[in-house]
Design an enzyme around this catalytic site. Structure first.
Site, PDB file in Angstrom:
ATOM      1  N   GLU A 423       9.987  17.308  -8.628  1.00 34.41           N
ATOM      2  CA  GLU A 423       9.971  18.755  -8.312  1.00 34.41           C
ATOM      3  C   GLU A 423      11.031  19.725  -8.641  1.00 34.41           C
ATOM      4  O   GLU A 423      12.067  19.095  -7.139  1.00 34.41           O
ATOM      5  CB  GLU A 423       8.661  19.147  -7.177  1.00 34.41           C
ATOM      6  N   ASP A 424      11.558  21.091  -8.793  1.00 37.74           N
ATOM      7  CA  ASP A 424      11.863  21.215  -8.668  1.00 37.74           C
ATOM      8  C   ASP A 424      12.553  21.902  -6.907  1.00 37.74           C
ATOM      9  O   ASP A 424      13.887  21.750  -5.877  1.00 37.74           O
ATOM     10  CB  ASP A 424      12.830  23.080  -9.026  1.00 37.74           C
ATOM     11  N   ASP A 427       8.450  25.106  -1.507  1.00 40.70           N
ATOM     12  CA  ASP A 427       8.860  26.324  -0.568  1.00 40.70           C
ATOM     13  C   ASP A 427       6.789  26.494   0.431  1.00 40.70           C
ATOM     14  O   ASP A 427       7.114  25.079   1.414  1.00 40.70           O
ATOM     15  CB  ASP A 427       8.813  27.543  -1.776  1.00 40.70           C
ATOM     16  N   PHE A 476      15.020  32.782  -0.500  1.00 43.64           N
ATOM     17  CA  PHE A 476      14.746  32.433  -2.292  1.00 43.64           C
ATOM     18  C   PHE A 476      16.065  31.987  -3.031  1.00 43.64           C
ATOM     19  O   PHE A 476      17.370  32.614  -3.026  1.00 43.64           O
ATOM     20  CB  PHE A 476      14.468  33.659  -2.792  1.00 43.64           C
ATOM     21  N   ARG A 489      18.180  30.186 -14.365  1.00 43.71           N
ATOM     22  CA  ARG A 489      17.786  28.665 -14.500  1.00 43.71           C
ATOM     23  C   ARG A 489      19.280  27.891 -14.618  1.00 43.71           C
ATOM     24  O   ARG A 489      19.299  26.993 -13.868  1.00 43.71           O
ATOM     25  CB  ARG A 489      17.048  28.706 -15.682  1.00 43.71           C
TER      26      ARG A 489
HETATM   27  P1  IMP Z   1       5.497  26.175  -2.743  1.00 41.90           P
HETATM   28  O1  IMP Z   1       3.897  26.332  -4.093  1.00 41.90           O
HETATM   29  O2  IMP Z   1       5.147  28.037  -2.328  1.00 41.90           O
HETATM   30  O3  IMP Z   1       6.030  25.340  -2.345  1.00 41.90           O
HETATM   31  O4  IMP Z   1       5.922  26.912  -4.340  1.00 41.90           O
HETATM   32  C1  IMP Z   1       6.935  26.427  -4.903  1.00 41.90           C
HETATM   33  C2  IMP Z   1       7.334  26.707  -6.215  1.00 41.90           C
HETATM   34  O5  IMP Z   1       8.123  28.095  -6.368  1.00 41.90           O
HETATM   35  C3  IMP Z   1       8.448  25.960  -6.458  1.00 41.90           C
HETATM   36  O6  IMP Z   1       8.259  25.575  -8.249  1.00 41.90           O
HETATM   37  C4  IMP Z   1       8.837  27.214  -7.370  1.00 41.90           C
HETATM   38  O7  IMP Z   1       8.993  27.344  -8.937  1.00 41.90           O
HETATM   39  C5  IMP Z   1       8.584  28.212  -6.810  1.00 41.90           C
HETATM   40  N1  IMP Z   1       9.808  28.883  -5.536  1.00 41.90           N
HETATM   41  C6  IMP Z   1       9.651  28.425  -4.307  1.00 41.90           C
HETATM   42  N2  IMP Z   1      10.840  29.216  -4.309  1.00 41.90           N
HETATM   43  C7  IMP Z   1      11.577  29.319  -4.807  1.00 41.90           C
HETATM   44  C8  IMP Z   1      13.282  30.206  -4.719  1.00 41.90           C
HETATM   45  O8  IMP Z   1      13.241  29.970  -4.177  1.00 41.90           O
HETATM   46  N3  IMP Z   1      14.060  29.929  -5.928  1.00 41.90           N
HETATM   47  C9  IMP Z   1      12.589  29.989  -7.126  1.00 41.90           C
HETATM   48  N4  IMP Z   1      11.584  29.587  -7.316  1.00 41.90           N
HETATM   49  C10 IMP Z   1      10.948  29.568  -6.190  1.00 41.90           C
HETATM   50 MG    MG Z   2       8.999  27.418 -10.799  1.00 37.88          MG
END
Ligand code: IMP
Ligand code: MG
Length: 504
Positions: A423-424, A427, A476, A489
């Site tokens: 995973e990247d 959040d 962010f 990206r």
């Molecule tokens: P989560 O479900 O809130 O944990 O969000 C995860 C997904 O939201 C990641 O896989 C990203 O695609 C996107 N995301 C969350 N934070 C960021 C950020 O700071 N920059 C870019 N994408 C983000």
């Molecule tokens: Mg994403």
């Protein structure tokens, strides 16, 4: 008349006394801790050790992995009491996941004394030799286990340990995991050895055990030669000048944990080769397991940095400049390209060590993880399979709603695979939480997560992340795969992104 702590009124069965004489126990009256699972080999170990006159403590370790495992402890406790041996029951907790057998083994040995005796027989020795051969082990692995007080039964056959139990009226525990063909050892035992016997038309077990004996002798002689040729393995010149076989051995010895740390594998052939390359001047530094590096400076090699922990993000001004084409919304790097590449190498080394016996299936989550995934895959020194899925989460541009849509599903069948989700960024953790449930339903053998970035203090659900690159402040970010509206990206570093309020 008899100084032994126990002797049955009727004397030991003749067979038991004869077999005990063929074991390498310490002398009568000496203390001996025996690892006793309750299976036939370890119960026989207990009987034979008592018959040999040792002061025996039977140690049973309950892994809590099978229903009824507590009852197995009772089998051992009762047998020990009958034989007049001490009993100690231990409990360890092991989470399900990859390399379960290896981790269970480590946990088991962590609660037992270093010199604990095990019930390995000549049949186990033959299996060990074949398993090690198939894993690509060198001479030391092919030498199998060394006879002595830690392996007193290596001279006995498995048929003999079973017969000891029968003649003592002991009912051994049957471990169903011994039949599970997912374990290499079980297939070697149940399929490969019988096939060898059929082809060679002789019992292969004594042949393999004898070869192991010879190879151990040769390995120990090579060890002597290596320590003469390279008395100090940090001496790069000595390594370079020594015959390759001896230089390799010196490096292996150097990198092998001397403190009995069983959580670390012996170095792989590739690691040893990288270190030798550093010694001979081909490179200045090389990555080794455990997130460490070997570096050369002034003809000396040194091991740098244990990093089991997630490194803090450095706040100092980054070396990598912000490219000229990015607008002002894209701020300073939060994680520089250099820090990313060093950390990815460490994660790759950790994954290589953890999945050494079970090649993982990397599942990248598109699109954000594409760059991380391609770097990480190349930092893993194992055969890996790669697959991708694409998800999109409904929500505003910079906030997830937790409702996830599968845009592209996997091609691979997950059943029985060791899946590592790449995973990247995490959040809220909602996307991952959804994915985990989705993938778990496809019955992988294990499911772990490697996340490059985790935002601190944002998670609304508990996360169980096996590998984490960096913890970052909750802001962010873009770059290294991460986007805002599909842009940025391709930035080499991870940068802060602060939309200009005047434009929105
Ligand atoms: P989560 O479900 O809130 O944990 O969000 C995860 C997904 O939201 C990641 O896989 C990203 O695609 C996107 N995301 C969350 N934070 C960021 C950020 O700071 N920059 C870019 N994408 C983000
Ligand atoms: Mg994403």
């Amino acid at each position: 008349m008899n100084a032994l702590p126990f002797e049955p009124a009727t004397g030991w069965p003749e067979e038991v006394a004869a077999l005990a004489a063929r074991c390498s126990f310490p002398g009568p009256g000496r203390p001996l801790a025996c690892a006793v699972s309750g299976g036939p080999d370890s119960l026989a170990l207990l009987v034979l050790a008592v018959a040999a006159g040792c002061r025996v403590t039977a140690i049973h370790v309950d892994h809590g992995l099978r229903p009824g495992s507590a009852a197995e402890a009772d089998v051992v406790a009762v047998a020990a009491a009958r034989l007049g041996a001490e009993f100690r029951g231990e409990q360890v907790a092991i989470a399900d996941g990859p390399n379960l057998e290896a981790r269970a083994r480590r946990a088991r040995f962590a609660v037992m004394p270093d010199d604990v005796a095990t019930g390995h027989t000549m049949d186990d020795q033959a299996e060990t030799v074949l398993c090690n051969l198939l894993r690509g082990a060198g001479l030391d692995g092919l030498g199998g286990m060394s006879p002595g007080v830690r392996h007193p039964l290596l001279g006995l056959r498995r048929s003999e340990t079973a017969s000891v139990c029968r003649s003592m009226g002991l009912e051994p525990v049957r471990d169903p995991s011994n039949d599970d063909p997912r374990h290499l050892r079980n297939r070697v035992r149940n399929e490969l050895l019988p096939l060898c016997e059929q082809i060679a038309r002789r019992d292969p077990v004594p042949v393999l055990a004898r070869q192991a004996d010879l190879l151990r002798d040769e390995a120990s002689f090579l060890g002597v030669l290596a320590s003469e040729a390279v008395p100090d393995p940090t001496d790069a010149r000595a390594l370079r000048d020594a015959p390759l076989a001896l230089a390799r051995r010196a490096v292996r010895g150097w990198l092998t944990p001397a403190d009995g740390r069983t959580d670390r594998h012996p170095p792989s052939a590739a690691e040893v080769a990288r270190v030798l390359d550093v010694a001979s001047g081909g490179s200045v530094a090389a990555q080794i397991a455990g997130g460490r590096r070997v570096r050369r400076s002034a003809s000396r090699l040194a091991i740098e940095g244990e990093s089991d922990k997630v490194p803090p993000v450095k706040t100092e001004r980054a070396a990598s400049p912000v490219p000229s084409w990015v607008p002002a919304e894209v701020g300073e790097p939060v994680v520089t390209a250099e820090a990313l590449s060093a950390r990815v190498a460490e994660l790759g080394a950790a994954i290589t060590a953890d999945y050494a016996t079970e090649a993982p299936l990397l599942v990248g989550v598109l699109k954000g993880a594409m760059i991380f995934m391609s770097d990480l895959a190349r930092a893993i020194d194992l055969p890996v399979d790669v697959d991708f899925m694409a998800v999109s989460s409904y929500g505003s541009a910079t906030r997830t709603s937790g409702v996830v849509r599968i845009v592209k599903d996997l091609d691979a069948d997950l059943a029985g695979r060791h899946v590592l989700v790449v995973e990247d960024i995490i959040d809220s953790g909602l996307t991952l939480n959804y994915l985990r449930r989705y993938l778990q339903a496809r019955r992988p053998a294990s499911l772990e997560v490697c996340a490059l970035l985790v935002k601190e203090g944002e998670q609304r659900v508990p996360l169980d992340l096996r590998y984490v690159g960096f913890k970052i402040p909750s802001e962010f970010v873009v770059g290294y795969g991460l986007d805002v509206d599909e842009r940025y990206r391709n930035l080499r570093s991870v940068h802060l992104y602060r939309p200009d309020p005047r434009r929105s």
